[in-house]
Motif scaffolding. Structure first.
Motif, PDB file in Angstrom:
ATOM      1  N   MET A 120      -0.842 -16.484  -0.778  1.00  0.00           N
ATOM      2  CA  MET A 120      -1.515 -15.420  -0.790  1.00  0.00           C
ATOM      3  C   MET A 120      -1.458 -13.994  -1.019  1.00  0.00           C
ATOM      4  N   PRO A 121      -1.838 -13.376  -0.929  1.00  0.00           N
ATOM      5  CA  PRO A 121      -1.903 -12.061  -0.800  1.00  0.00           C
ATOM      6  C   PRO A 121      -1.552 -11.231   0.339  1.00  0.00           C
ATOM      7  N   ILE A 122      -0.940 -10.230  -0.244  1.00  0.00           N
ATOM      8  CA  ILE A 122      -0.522  -9.296   0.649  1.00  0.00           C
ATOM      9  C   ILE A 122      -1.054  -7.916   0.074  1.00  0.00           C
ATOM     10  N   ILE A 123      -2.027  -7.271   1.172  1.00  0.00           N
ATOM     11  CA  ILE A 123      -1.762  -6.220   1.397  1.00  0.00           C
ATOM     12  C   ILE A 123      -1.447  -4.823   1.167  1.00  0.00           C
ATOM     13  N   LYS A 124      -1.787  -4.360  -0.301  1.00  0.00           N
ATOM     14  CA  LYS A 124      -0.813  -3.291  -0.475  1.00  0.00           C
ATOM     15  C   LYS A 124      -1.300  -1.914  -0.457  1.00  0.00           C
ATOM     16  N   ASP A 125      -2.504  -1.622  -0.758  1.00  0.00           N
ATOM     17  CA  ASP A 125      -3.033  -0.484  -0.610  1.00  0.00           C
ATOM     18  C   ASP A 125      -4.385   0.103  -0.020  1.00  0.00           C
ATOM     19  N   ILE A 126      -4.767   0.931   0.755  1.00  0.00           N
ATOM     20  CA  ILE A 126      -6.081   1.295   1.231  1.00  0.00           C
ATOM     21  C   ILE A 126      -6.682   2.390   0.660  1.00  0.00           C
ATOM     22  N   ALA A 178      -8.622  -5.426  11.183  1.00  0.00           N
ATOM     23  CA  ALA A 178      -8.098  -6.237  12.244  1.00  0.00           C
ATOM     24  C   ALA A 178      -8.864  -6.892  12.777  1.00  0.00           C
ATOM     25  N   ASP A 179     -10.006  -6.178  13.399  1.00  0.00           N
ATOM     26  CA  ASP A 179     -10.758  -7.094  14.372  1.00  0.00           C
ATOM     27  C   ASP A 179     -11.458  -8.215  13.465  1.00  0.00           C
ATOM     28  N   VAL A 180     -11.302  -8.645  11.943  1.00  0.00           N
ATOM     29  CA  VAL A 180     -12.295  -9.132  11.313  1.00  0.00           C
ATOM     30  C   VAL A 180     -11.012 -10.221  10.765  1.00  0.00           C
ATOM     31  N   PHE A 181      -9.878 -10.006  10.868  1.00  0.00           N
ATOM     32  CA  PHE A 181      -8.796 -10.484   9.991  1.00  0.00           C
ATOM     33  C   PHE A 181      -7.443 -11.363  11.689  1.00  0.00           C
ATOM     34  N   LYS A 209      -1.409 -11.115   4.902  1.00  0.00           N
ATOM     35  CA  LYS A 209      -1.720 -11.492   4.077  1.00  0.00           C
ATOM     36  C   LYS A 209      -3.317 -12.268   4.249  1.00  0.00           C
ATOM     37  N   ILE A 210      -4.206 -12.318   3.427  1.00  0.00           N
ATOM     38  CA  ILE A 210      -5.547 -13.164   3.113  1.00  0.00           C
ATOM     39  C   ILE A 210      -5.701 -13.732   2.012  1.00  0.00           C
ATOM     40  N   LYS A 211      -7.045 -14.489   2.140  1.00  0.00           N
ATOM     41  CA  LYS A 211      -7.302 -15.608   1.044  1.00  0.00           C
ATOM     42  C   LYS A 211      -7.151 -14.286  -0.676  1.00  0.00           C
ATOM     43  N   GLU A 212      -7.968 -13.924  -0.040  1.00  0.00           N
ATOM     44  CA  GLU A 212      -7.997 -13.841  -1.702  1.00  0.00           C
ATOM     45  C   GLU A 212      -7.867 -12.246  -1.948  1.00  0.00           C
ATOM     46  N   ASP A 213      -7.971 -11.249  -0.643  1.00  0.00           N
ATOM     47  CA  ASP A 213      -7.748  -9.227  -1.047  1.00  0.00           C
ATOM     48  C   ASP A 213      -6.328  -9.120  -1.386  1.00  0.00           C
TER      49      ASP A 213
END
Length: 235
Positions: free
Chosen positions: A1-7, A108-111, A40-44
């Motif tokens: 699963m991808p790791i969030i690396k950028d905002i 955070a509310d979504v995930f 980690k989230i599924k795609e992004d």
């Protein structure tokens, strides 16, 4: 699963304003990104915070304006013109942090992420006095006694780049600014600069990837730090 690396922050209603807004907020969005844990989230791989004047306009907007491949979009109400009129860098950094914080808590509310993670990052950035300073690259001298660091200090309007020499015990001998760039999107520096090489135990060079610009530092310690020999030239 991808790791969030950028905002990233986006102004979907006005792409011309967006270019200015993106660069003036990038220092804090990149600092916040660097402090993220492994989320980690599924795609992004990133979070896109869309800054809109009115949340009620979202449904009538073209989806292509607020989407980016591999980024999850959230929406925050922001008066972008008010942000751009703020008079100090510190005010802009605090405002950018507040926008990012609201966007990340919406994500955070979504995930179902623990919001205390992001509240801790918020406090840490304030404790850092909003300073986004990081090492672009580093390399030890042939005798392993010195380390040369290339340091980036990323601000609201520019990125300052420094050459620094440390002893192996961590003490800094000296740091000197070598150049500044007005483009605050750090990826351009990452892409353009990439060669750090020691020529001798007291001589080191930093160059762009095409070797069109080279900064050469020669130094020699003396018994008294005040007598340090330090010569930095651009070749």
């Amino acid at each position: 699963m991808p790791i969030i690396k950028d905002i990233q922050l986006l102004v979907p209603e006005d792409r011309d304003t967006n270019r200015i807004f993106f660069h003036q907020t990038r220092s804090i969005s990149f600092l916040y990104s660097r402090l993220l844990p492994n989320l980690k989230i599924k795609e992004d791989k990133g979070i896109l915070i869309n800054c809109v004047s009115n949340l009620s306009k979202i449904d009538s907007m073209d989806g292509d304006l607020y989407t980016m491949f591999n980024y999850f979009s959230v929406f925050v109400k922001v008066d972008v013109n008010k942000f751009l009129c703020l008079s100090s860098d510190l005010q802009k950094k605090q405002s950018a942090l507040d926008i990012i914080q609201e966007g990340m808590e919406k994500a955070a509310d979504v995930f179902d992420w623990d919001k205390n993670i992001f509240r801790g990052i918020y406090k840490k950035i304030q404790n850092l006095n909003f300073q986004n300073t990081y090492t672009l690259m580093k390399k030890s001298s042939p005798n392993r006694y010195y380390v040369c660091n290339i340091i980036c200090d990323q601000g609201v309007f520019q990125i300052d780049v420094y050459m620094e020499i440390k002893k192996k015990n961590g003490s800094i001998i000296k740091r000197e600014k070598i150049f500044s760039v007005s483009n605050t999107y750090e990826q351009y520096i990452f892409e353009d600069w990439g060669t750090l090489s020691w020529k001798q135990n007291h001589k080191v060079e930093f160059a762009d990837k095409d070797h069109k610009e080279i900064f050469q530092l020669t130094f020699l310690e003396k018994e008294s730090p005040e007598n340090l020999l330090w010569k930095l030239v651009k070749r």
